[in-house]
Design a protein around this motif. Sequence first.
Motif, PDB file in Angstrom:
ATOM      1  N   THR A  19       0.861  -1.177   0.000  1.00 31.90           N
ATOM      2  CA  THR A  19       0.000   0.000   0.000  1.00 31.90           C
ATOM      3  C   THR A  19       0.904   1.235   0.000  1.00 31.90           C
ATOM      4  OG1 THR A  19      -0.067   0.215   2.398  1.00 31.90           O
ATOM      5  CG2 THR A  19      -1.739  -1.231   1.386  1.00 31.90           C
ATOM      6  N   LYS A  20       0.337   2.376  -0.300  1.00 29.22           N
ATOM      7  CA  LYS A  20       1.116   3.616  -0.268  1.00 29.22           C
ATOM      8  C   LYS A  20       1.673   3.856   1.127  1.00 29.22           C
ATOM      9  CE  LYS A  20      -1.417   5.853  -3.983  1.00 29.22           C
ATOM     10  NZ  LYS A  20      -2.333   6.949  -4.352  1.00 29.22           N
ATOM     11  N   LYS A  21       0.876   3.574   2.146  1.00 28.84           N
ATOM     12  CA  LYS A  21       1.338   3.758   3.520  1.00 28.84           C
ATOM     13  C   LYS A  21       2.480   2.808   3.851  1.00 28.84           C
ATOM     14  CE  LYS A  21      -2.761   5.673   5.770  1.00 28.84           C
ATOM     15  NZ  LYS A  21      -3.745   5.462   6.862  1.00 28.84           N
ATOM     16  N   GLU A  22       2.400   1.563   3.393  1.00 29.34           N
ATOM     17  CA  GLU A  22       3.480   0.612   3.646  1.00 29.34           C
ATOM     18  C   GLU A  22       4.773   1.085   2.991  1.00 29.34           C
ATOM     19  OE1 GLU A  22       1.076  -3.616   4.045  1.00 29.34           O
ATOM     20  OE2 GLU A  22       1.585  -2.871   2.058  1.00 29.34           O
ATOM     21  N   LEU A  23       4.681   1.564   1.768  1.00 33.22           N
ATOM     22  CA  LEU A  23       5.857   2.074   1.076  1.00 33.22           C
ATOM     23  C   LEU A  23       6.458   3.258   1.822  1.00 33.22           C
ATOM     24  CD1 LEU A  23       7.739   2.042  -1.379  1.00 33.22           C
ATOM     25  CD2 LEU A  23       6.068   3.487  -2.550  1.00 33.22           C
ATOM     26  N   MET A  24       5.612   4.150   2.256  1.00 31.76           N
ATOM     27  CA  MET A  24       6.087   5.314   3.009  1.00 31.76           C
ATOM     28  C   MET A  24       6.735   4.883   4.318  1.00 31.76           C
ATOM     29  SD  MET A  24       2.913   7.891   2.240  1.00 31.76           S
ATOM     30  CE  MET A  24       3.556   9.246   3.221  1.00 31.76           C
ATOM     31  N   ALA A  25       6.146   3.894   4.985  1.00 26.07           N
ATOM     32  CA  ALA A  25       6.696   3.418   6.253  1.00 26.07           C
ATOM     33  C   ALA A  25       8.092   2.833   6.060  1.00 26.07           C
ATOM     34  CB  ALA A  25       5.764   2.381   6.877  1.00 26.07           C
ATOM     35  N   THR A  27      10.259   3.869   4.053  1.00 27.57           N
ATOM     36  CA  THR A  27      11.210   4.969   3.837  1.00 27.57           C
ATOM     37  C   THR A  27      11.455   5.751   5.115  1.00 27.57           C
ATOM     38  OG1 THR A  27       9.535   6.587   3.169  1.00 27.57           O
ATOM     39  CG2 THR A  27      10.485   5.208   1.433  1.00 27.57           C
ATOM     40  N   VAL A  29       8.779   7.024   7.250  1.00 31.06           N
ATOM     41  CA  VAL A  29       7.616   7.778   7.741  1.00 31.06           C
ATOM     42  C   VAL A  29       6.965   6.971   8.861  1.00 31.06           C
ATOM     43  CG1 VAL A  29       5.342   8.699   7.113  1.00 31.06           C
ATOM     44  CG2 VAL A  29       7.246   8.865   5.501  1.00 31.06           C
ATOM     45  N   ARG A  30       6.617   7.636   9.941  1.00 28.65           N
ATOM     46  CA  ARG A  30       5.977   6.974  11.087  1.00 28.65           C
ATOM     47  C   ARG A  30       4.496   7.338  11.137  1.00 28.65           C
ATOM     48  NH1 ARG A  30       9.536   3.717  10.937  1.00 28.65           N
ATOM     49  NH2 ARG A  30      11.551   4.109  11.872  1.00 28.65           N
ATOM     50  N   PHE A  31       3.665   6.325  11.237  1.00 33.86           N
ATOM     51  CA  PHE A  31       2.222   6.527  11.344  1.00 33.86           C
ATOM     52  C   PHE A  31       1.825   6.260  12.787  1.00 33.86           C
ATOM     53  CE2 PHE A  31       2.947   5.633   6.885  1.00 33.86           C
ATOM     54  CZ  PHE A  31       2.146   6.579   6.266  1.00 33.86           C
ATOM     55  N   GLU A  38       4.307  -0.610   9.149  1.00 30.75           N
ATOM     56  CA  GLU A  38       5.685  -0.978   8.811  1.00 30.75           C
ATOM     57  C   GLU A  38       5.895  -2.482   8.978  1.00 30.75           C
ATOM     58  OE1 GLU A  38      10.321   0.136   9.788  1.00 30.75           O
ATOM     59  OE2 GLU A  38       8.740   1.077  10.963  1.00 30.75           O
TER      60      GLU A  38
END
Length: 59
Positions: A19-25, A27, A29-31, A38
């Motif tokens: 997912t876009k969030k997984e990809l960002m995590a 790199t 990025v912390r959610f 992650e």
Amino acid sequence: MGNYVKVPNGEEQITIQLTKKELMALTGVRFQEDRSIERSARKKLQMAIEDISRHAAES
């Protein structure tokens, strides 16, 4: 002394759906609202690596 790793067909591309969030995590990025993002992404990567290893062992 260095450690050398030989990866047969190491330049071969694979596809992993994230997912876009997984990809960002991955790199950095912390959610804060969902810390499992992650872990989910890393699990998908690990599964892909295991699949590659399994196929290499069968060859």
